[in-house]
Scaffold this motif. Structure first.
Motif, PDB file in Angstrom:
ATOM      1  N   GLN A  16      64.188   3.830 -55.174  1.00 45.69           N
ATOM      2  CA  GLN A  16      65.488   3.166 -55.169  1.00 45.69           C
ATOM      3  C   GLN A  16      66.639   4.160 -55.243  1.00 45.69           C
ATOM      4  N   PRO A  17      67.799   3.787 -54.682  1.00 46.63           N
ATOM      5  CA  PRO A  17      69.005   4.588 -54.920  1.00 46.63           C
ATOM      6  C   PRO A  17      69.385   4.496 -56.409  1.00 46.63           C
ATOM      7  N   ARG A  18      70.311   5.351 -56.849  1.00 46.39           N
ATOM      8  CA  ARG A  18      70.679   5.322 -58.274  1.00 46.39           C
ATOM      9  C   ARG A  18      71.188   3.952 -58.674  1.00 46.39           C
ATOM     10  N   ALA A  19      72.061   3.387 -57.864  1.00 49.05           N
ATOM     11  CA  ALA A  19      72.503   2.023 -58.150  1.00 49.05           C
ATOM     12  C   ALA A  19      72.518   1.233 -56.852  1.00 49.05           C
ATOM     13  N   HIS A  20      72.010   0.037 -56.938  1.00 51.71           N
ATOM     14  CA  HIS A  20      71.972  -0.889 -55.814  1.00 51.71           C
ATOM     15  C   HIS A  20      72.682  -2.124 -56.343  1.00 51.71           C
TER      16      HIS A  20
END
Lengths: 463, 209
Positions: free
Chosen positions: B167-171
């Motif tokens: 995952q990206p740092r924040a989605h």
């Protein structure tokens, strides 16, 4: 009179409280009904939500280990806490190691449960509550009275006075919009300047190691992105296997809580800032908190671990809507609180909460994960009886009743004379009844029929 | 025993078999709102107009039309032509000369542009991920949040907006503007985050990132 009884008396005597509670809970009830009607197969969706949570609770250890491994792989640090004290100590140690003076907090009921506001104060760390309702009750030095609307007991006039006394440039106009704007001005710089951001978690995603928060204000993101450190405190039951499982529960959560299809801001955080990122915390810590949850799983309260903290049970509870949240005396009010508080504070201190329930079953009807709340409340009543916690008068009274009930002829004779006596006291409604002041002090008792069911049945008048 | 070992020792499975098999079975044919897969853009735009989301929208053919569309919005709203632009290379080909461009977001940013990865017709949500060219904070300090979205990147349901693998740092999913009902249950727009959301749908695909 007990502490609980005193609190209920105060709540019932408060002319403003019931209006304030009714405004918010009534709106929530109406909005939920519309959202549920518009959803295809909401009943099937509740079954699925309950099944997802039951599956996770059955395999909780495996999912926690999977979550931990993935969160660590993404660069987060994972901590485990058996008790609220352990959890608070971990958080305070992280704050001290980071040299933190101020902490921005995004509303978390788990934080309230473990007493984090108090622990931060003791450690001399300034706490900035960023959710509007939490900000209001921080200024008023009160506890939340609802898990979704912590300040539902406050009227706009009370909020206005608080903001005028405490904000640097308070609102001029007496409107709710102007008050919200005043809080926005007050809190924006405080959020952006905090050393540490602390949140709870609505979901922990096992197969990615992500932490999900939901807000409508956007205060979680403003509190968690700028600081150097992000700390998450989460109950171990918040795990879901994957994103699609979280999606199903998000649909249920938003509709059950506020009647929305989805919260305005739904964010999944996976680890700290990455190389090249222009914002985000340098460290991310996740504290997995037990605090009685493994015991609940072992001792017949596993179904309560399904709870996704939507607040629908309290919005629909006839008792909550009369007395509000503070009268319950624990972190969590309403039906779910009456089940959880004996776990957290001990049954001797909270045995009256499961009794403050009409067992009308409304909470169970609206619970998105089908928690059998009335059954669990009855379980606490039985336990309280078995452990001898009920007062002597109650035990003696029930003992007398049981003695008669085992002797049917005598029972009929006694109940027959009681009926005649009660009919002497009033026709239609009885205003005062000896030994039943607890009832007739607040409302009239309906006068009984002239003869008992059994007497009428025997004489052939009932068919 | 440390806390981790003690908690895990008490969490032995209560049903036999590996967890993963049961987990997948729980996702077969989930109950969810109907979305017309042949009219995703119409469905998405209809959601934007709901009172609960209260976003405005505009349509452009190509990326080159973007500055003019933003300028149009600023004039309609009576805003000075100042804009925060994310460091997204795809935007550098546009002519931003009508604007005073901010490259670093301040505590209060009147107008912020962001590029969404996709939109979700089920809820009218916009989907973002953090990356070196896509910081997160500007999207929350904005008063007017302007979002560029490729019209072909609208998916039906929430599940399709998720990303497989690491995952990206924040989605994050943004559904409307910041709001609160914390005082007497009365809805107020623009609690801490954006008060206005304006979505610009672009017909032509954007260049690859």
């Amino acid at each position: 009179m007990s502490d609980f009884g005193d609190r209920v008396d105060l709540a019932l005597a408060d002319p403003i409280l019931k209006i304030a509670v009714e405004r918010t809970a009534g709106t929530a009830e109406a909005k939920r009904a519309l959202a549920v009607d518009a959803f295809p197969d909401f009943e099937d969706a509740r079954d699925r939500a309950a099944a997802i949570k039951d599956h996770v609770i059955a395999h909780l250890g495996a999912y926690l280990e999977e979550f931990e491994a993935n969160a660590i792989a993404a660069g987060a640090q994972v901590h485990w806490a058996r008790t609220s004290d352990e959890a608070c100590k971990i958080v305070i140690d992280i704050c001290k190691a980071a040299g933190a003076r101020t902490v921005a907090r995004s509303k978390s009921m788990l934080g309230e449960e473990i007493g984090l506001p108090h622990a931060l104060a003791e450690a001399g760390i300034e706490r900035v509550e960023t959710d509007l309702a939490e900000h209001i009750i921080q200024l008023a030095d009160e506890r939340p009275s609802h898990i979704i609307w912590p300040a539902m007991h406050k009227t706009r006039e009370q909020v206005s006075l608080l903001f005028k006394a405490r904000h640097r440039s308070p609102h001029q106009e007496e409107t709710i919009a102007a008050m919200a704007e005043s809080a926005r001005r007050e809190l924006r710089t405080q959020m952006l300047g905090a050393d540490v951001g602390i949140s709870g978690a609505n979901f922990l995603i096992a197969d990615t190691g992500a932490v999900c928060t939901v807000t409508n204000e956007g205060n979680a993101e403003l509190s968690l992105v700028p600081p150097r450190v992000h700390i998450v405190t989460a109950g171990i039951e918040k795990i879901v296997p994957s994103m699609p499982h979280a999606v199903h529960l998000l649909r249920m959560l938003a509709r059950s809580a506020t009647g929305a299809a989805l919260t305005q801001y739904t964010t999944f955080y996976t680890g700290p800032r990455r190389p090249g990122d222009r914002d985000g915390p340098e460290q991310m810590h996740i504290v997995l908190v037990d605090n009685g949850r493994t015991t609940m799983r072992e001792e017949g309260l596993a179904e309560m671990l399904r709870c996704i903290r939507c607040g629908a049970c309290m919005n629909h509870c006839v008792v909550f809507r009369q007395i509000g949240g503070h009268a319950y005396g624990g972190t969590y009010p309403g039906p779910m609180g009456a089940v959880l508080t004996p776990v957290l504070d001990g049954l001797p201190k909270s045995r009256e909460l499961p009794n403050a329930c009409t067992l009308n079953g409304k909470c169970q009807e609206v619970c998105p994960v089908r928690i059998p709340l009335p059954t669990l409340l009855r379980g606490w009543r039985e336990k309280s009886w078995r452990e001898g916690l009920e007062p002597k008068t109650m035990r003696a009274g029930l003992g007398v009743w049981a003695w008669f009930a085992r002797r049917p002829a005598l029972y009929r004779l006694a109940s027959g004379s009681a009926l005649r006596a009660m009919r002497v006291l009033g026709r239609g409604w009885i205003r005062r009844l000896p030994l039943a002041g607890g009832w007739t002090d607040h409302r009239d008792m309906p006068a009984p029929e002239a003869r008992s069911f059994m007497a009428q049945y025997k004489s052939g008048r009932r068919r | 025993m440390n806390a981790r070992e003690e908690i895990l020792s008490r969490l032995k499975p209560t049903v036999p078999g590996p967890a993963a098999i049961g987990a997948d079975a729980l996702l077969i044919a989930p109950e969810r709102p109907f979305v017309d897969a042949t009219a995703l853009e119409e469905g998405f735009v209809a959601k934007l107009s709901l009172p609960s989301i209260a976003a405005t929208h505009d349509r452009i053919d190509t990326l080159a039309d973007l500055p003019a569309a933003i300028l149009r919005y600023c004039i309609e709203q009576g805003l000075p032509p100042a804009l925060y632009l994310p460091p997204d290379a795809r935007l550098s080909g546009c002519d931003w000369s009508p604007f005073a461009v901010h490259e670093a977001a301040a505590t209060e940013e009147p107008v912020v542009l962001a590029v969404a990865r996709c939109g979700i017709a089920e809820t009218g949500s916009l989907v973002f991920e953090t990356a070196p060219d896509a910081p997160m904070l500007p999207n929350f300090v904005a008063l007017h949040h302007i979002v560029l979205l490729e019209a072909d990147r609208i998916v039906a349901h929430l599940e399709e907006a998720t990303l497989p693998g690491p995952q990206p740092r924040a989605h994050y999913w943004v559904t409307g503007v910041s709001g609160t009902t914390d005082i007497e249950g009365t809805y107020v727009r623009g609690a801490h985050g954006p008060r206005f959301l304006h979505v610009i749908l672009v017909r032509a695909a954007l260049p690859r990132r």
